[in-house]
Design an enzyme around this catalytic site. Structure first.
Site, short mmCIF file in Angstrom:
data_model
loop_
_atom_site.label_atom_id
_atom_site.label_comp_id
_atom_site.label_asym_id
_atom_site.label_seq_id
_atom_site.Cartn_x
_atom_site.Cartn_y
_atom_site.Cartn_z
N TYR A 139 0.87 -1.18 0.00
CA TYR A 139 0.00 0.00 0.00
C TYR A 139 0.90 1.23 0.00
CZ TYR A 139 -3.98 2.94 1.59
OH TYR A 139 -4.96 3.89 1.71
N LYS A 167 -1.60 -1.40 -4.01
CA LYS A 167 -2.63 -0.37 -4.00
C LYS A 167 -1.90 0.96 -4.14
CE LYS A 167 -6.28 1.95 -1.45
NZ LYS A 167 -7.02 2.11 -0.17
#
EC number: 4.3.3.7
Length: 297
Positions: A139, A167
């Site tokens: 992330y 992400k």
């Protein structure tokens, strides 16, 4: 070309964590919201991420939330658990707890506040990836963590068999394309304004805050592109711009705006936990107007 086999699905919602009016975890509400999102187009749910208020939920609440959502959606959608913290040992413990609770994968942000150098960040992610048998998504959200997962670090981490996705909230579109060209990582747009753009250059899909309140519309963007109707896909993305801006770039965290809209729609949300504060009436009415324009226009 888009990824043919994204590891966690294509249309993922960064789901809010519903609370009761007194601020406790609302397991029933979480199950109901999860079912609603899956019924309306989501094939994956990300729990305890930024939108899920992970900094203010306990470890026990995180595990309970995974179990409740897993039971609600069964095998109709993937369940990805946010486990990122500033502490490697704590993150590994949360990862193991998520695996026991029934998660399909992990979302791990770079350690925040201490701002470790890249070799330490790489070692952190490798330790987390080695702590369970679950696939892991990096992330990259430096605006919140204070630390970028640099592209060269991502390239090295892509060699780990359980690090399968990113992400991307880096706002570095060039880096995303370079990594897509050199690895098999599934890239998920973490910023709603990038849903179509990243998908069009080979991204896997999205992890969306706005999907809490418009899951079908965002799914339709991907479906139109997959059907070869790029003009329709672009039009759908553009139509969502006003709501995306109001929810994620209007000065309030997406958690706050998503919960305000969910409550106005009669869906489980509940209050936000301090230090976050709820929207005022005018803001909620403005959000509701934009939502109605998107979903009924």
């Amino acid at each position: 070309m888009t990824s043919s086999t994204p590891p966690f699905g294509r249309a993922l919602c960064a789901m809010v964590t519903p609370f009761t009016p007194t601020g406790a975890l609302d397991q029933e509400g979480a199950a109901r919201l999860a079912g609603h999102l899956v019924d309306h187009g989501c094939d994956g749910l990300v729990l305890s991420g930024t939108t899920g208020e992970s900094p203010t939920t306990t470890d026990a609440e995180k595990s309970t939330l995974i179990t409740a959502v897993r039971e609600a959606v069964g095998d109709r959608a993937s369940v990805v658990a946010g486990v990122g913290t500033a502490d490697t040992a704590h993150t590994a413990a949360l990862a193991r707890a998520a695996e026991r609770a029934g998660a399909d994968g992990l979302l791990v942000a770079a350690p925040y506040y201490s701002r470790p150098p890249q070799d330490a960040i790489e070692a952190h992610f490798r330790e987390i990836a080695d702590s369970t048998g679950l696939p892991l998504a990096l992330y990259d959200i430096p605006a919140r963590t204070g630390t970028r997962i640099e592209p060269d670090t991502v390239l090295r981490l892509a060699e780990h068999p359980r690090i399968v996705a990113v992400k991307d909230c880096s706002y570095d579109f060039l880096a995303a394309q370079k990594i897509l060209a050199r690895t098999d990582l599934a890239y998920y747009a973490g910023c709603d304004e990038h849903v179509l753009a990243l998908y069009a250059v080979g991204g896997a899909g999205y992890v969306s805050t706005v999907a809490n309140v418009a899951p079908g519309h965002l799914r339709a963007v991907l479906d139109a592109f997959d059907a070869g109707d790029t003009a329709r896909a672009a039009g759908l993305q553009q139509r969502a711009t006003a709501l995306i801006e109001a929810m994620t770039a209007g000065g309030l965290p997406g958690t706050v705006t998503a919960k305000a809209l969910l409550a106005s729609l009669g869906l489980p949300a509940g209050p936000v936990r301090p230090p976050l504060r709820p929207t005022d009436r005018d803001t909620t009415e403005s959000l509701r107007s934009l939502h109605e324009a998107l979903t009924t226009g």
